[in-house]
Design an enzyme around this catalytic site. Structure first.
Site, PDB file in Angstrom:
ATOM      1  N   TYR A 233       0.814  -1.218   0.000  1.00 51.00           N
ATOM      2  CA  TYR A 233       0.000   0.000   0.000  1.00 51.00           C
ATOM      3  C   TYR A 233       0.845   1.266   0.000  1.00 51.00           C
ATOM      4  O   TYR A 233       0.484   2.293   0.568  1.00 51.00           O
ATOM      5  CB  TYR A 233      -0.983   0.010   1.172  1.00 51.00           C
ATOM      6  N   ASN A 286      -4.386  -4.234  -7.413  1.00 52.94           N
ATOM      7  CA  ASN A 286      -4.531  -2.872  -7.944  1.00 52.94           C
ATOM      8  C   ASN A 286      -3.662  -1.867  -7.198  1.00 52.94           C
ATOM      9  O   ASN A 286      -3.197  -0.877  -7.778  1.00 52.94           O
ATOM     10  CB  ASN A 286      -5.997  -2.433  -7.898  1.00 52.94           C
ATOM     11  N   HIS A 368      -6.595 -11.334  -8.207  1.00 52.89           N
ATOM     12  CA  HIS A 368      -6.964 -10.363  -7.168  1.00 52.89           C
ATOM     13  C   HIS A 368      -8.442  -9.958  -7.186  1.00 52.89           C
ATOM     14  O   HIS A 368      -9.138 -10.169  -6.189  1.00 52.89           O
ATOM     15  CB  HIS A 368      -6.072  -9.126  -7.273  1.00 52.89           C
ATOM     16  N   HIS A 378     -17.050  -2.514  -5.602  1.00 51.14           N
ATOM     17  CA  HIS A 378     -16.328  -3.306  -6.608  1.00 51.14           C
ATOM     18  C   HIS A 378     -17.259  -4.205  -7.420  1.00 51.14           C
ATOM     19  O   HIS A 378     -16.803  -5.145  -8.058  1.00 51.14           O
ATOM     20  CB  HIS A 378     -15.251  -4.153  -5.935  1.00 51.14           C
ATOM     21  N   VAL A 406     -11.926  -7.301  -2.240  1.00 43.08           N
ATOM     22  CA  VAL A 406     -13.098  -6.973  -1.430  1.00 43.08           C
ATOM     23  C   VAL A 406     -12.805  -7.393  -0.001  1.00 43.08           C
ATOM     24  O   VAL A 406     -12.562  -8.571   0.263  1.00 43.08           O
ATOM     25  CB  VAL A 406     -14.351  -7.692  -1.954  1.00 43.08           C
TER      26      VAL A 406
END
Length: 411
Positions: A233, A286, A368, A378, A406
């Site tokens: 992240y 992502n 993912h 999502h 999620v």
């Protein structure tokens, strides 16, 4: 067997317990399926008291500090090749640089060497590999650029199945070698040979919750870790190290989605205690995209980790396959082209065609973003990937799918 979909909650650990020997024995030596279940969980209970502590570890936390000098190896990790008889050892030497006037280190400065041997035996075997440096560059005034330390990847070959090995990595000529670490190879591929436990987790990051997740993982003693995307992240930060829980809420005016690349180094340092001895397999997420100059993406993700791409006939670190005992794992990329005319789809067709269910009865796929979710943020986000690939997975009898993204648990 029906295709089973699992979505892994952010920072919640799932221990993948299919085919542990106790269960095999209880069902008369046959491979258990979901039809015989549900089985009584045998994992260590999850301590739920850590909830509400999704705060990033700060830069000054001792667990993320560099604790080597010179070209001493750090951020050491093990990952699997496509079969049990080889594994990858990865590490970093030298210090990263961040600022306006950075000069990349030369990979030729230090060698990539691993000394290894069976546990309790002398480390008489030696393997050499390759090294690289990557940069994260931004073509906008005021943004800080980054260049990594020297990243090393060495493939160890000729290993025996289900066997513990010890190793040291670094450059013995300086000398700059690590301490002694150890790992265990996967069982040989056959219908009655499996890892005891496989830990599956997603969207890990580096928060106080993450540390509890990792503690829980270690307490369950897995043989393999599968991280289904979103690693550090670092893209929740500006290049000056200012972070936020919601990037676009706090930094809506930035000319490009920035990152603070040292967060990757912090993650590697914190995780070394675990992934220097338990193999970890990565899936692109992502939050790992990280756009930079010339529209380059995934520079950190694809540089820091070793992938069995070549060994499994893939030309990309974003999709590959490997065996873990009687399980054939297929890792797919949700953020790289996947239509029928694209390389990923063609590779998947070839890989599935080579699977021998007499050798690897279980076929597991992971990527993912989930194809099925009721989570509004999502919902149908990966619909195009689903349309392109779902029929192929069904036709080839994929048993289980693991997804992240999620941050709720679905089954």
């Amino acid at each position: 067997m029906a295709l089973q979909h699992f979505q892994i909650a952010g920072e919640i650990l799932i221990i993948f317990l299919i085919l542990i020997w106790n269960a095999v024995i209880q069902i008369g030596g046959e491979i258990p399926t979901t039809l015989e279940g549900p089985f009584i969980p045998v994992t260590v209970p999850l301590d739920k008291s850590f909830r509400g502590h999704a705060i990033d570890l700060p830069d000054n936390d001792p667990r993320v500090q560099r604790n080597v000098t010179g070209y001493g190896p750090e951020q050491i990790s093990v990952s699997l090749s496509s079969t049990y008889d080889s594994v990858w050892i990865s590490w970093i030497t030298g210090e990263f640089q961040i600022g306006n006037n950075i000069k990349p280190l030369s990979p030729k400065t230090v060698a990539s060497v691993v000394h290894y041997g069976k546990l309790t035996y002398p480390m008489t075997l030696e393997a050499k590999g390759q090294s690289l440096v990557y940069s994260q560059l931004y073509p906008f005034e005021g943004l800080q650029n980054y260049t990594s330390g020297i990243i090393h990847h060495v493939l160890l070959t000729g290993l025996e199945p289900n066997t513990s090995y010890q190793y040291m990595c670094g450059d013995p000529s300086i000398p700059a070698m690590s301490g002694i670490y150890h790992f265990k190879t996967m069982p040989a591929s056959c219908p009655k040979s499996y890892p005891s436990r496989i830990a599956v987790m997603g969207d890990l990051g580096l928060t106080y919750n993450s540390t509890s997740t990792v503690d829980h993982l270690v307490s369950n003693n897995p043989d393999l870790i599968l991280l289904v995307g979103d690693v550090s992240y670092a893209n929740m930060y500006l290049t000056n190290g200012t972070g936020s829980d919601c990037y676009y809420c706090s930094f809506a005016d930035t000319p490009i989605h920035e990152t603070y690349q040292p967060r990757w180094d912090y993650w590697g340092r914190f995780m070394q205690q675990v992934i220097s001895k338990i193999p970890i397999m990565m899936v692109q997420g992502n939050h790992d995209i990280e756009e930079q100059v010339e529209n380059k993406t995934f520079a950190s993700y694809s540089s820091r980790f070793a992938f069995p791409s070549n060994e499994s006939g893939s030309s990309s670190p974003f999709y590959y396959s490997f065996n873990a005992g009687g399980i054939h794992f297929i890792v797919l990329g949700g953020y790289v082209a996947y239509n029928k005319s694209d390389d990923q789809y063609k590779w998947l067709q070839k890989d599935l065609a080579k699977v021998d269910r007499e050798v690897t009865p279980w076929l597991v796929a992971t990527w993912h973003p989930p194809w099925y979710t009721t989570f509004t943020a999502h919902y149908r986000e990966a619909e195009c990937m689903k349309v392109a690939m779902e029929d192929l997975l069904y036709k080839n009898g994929v048993d289980i799918v693991f997804n992240g993204h999620v941050r709720l648990v679905y089954k």
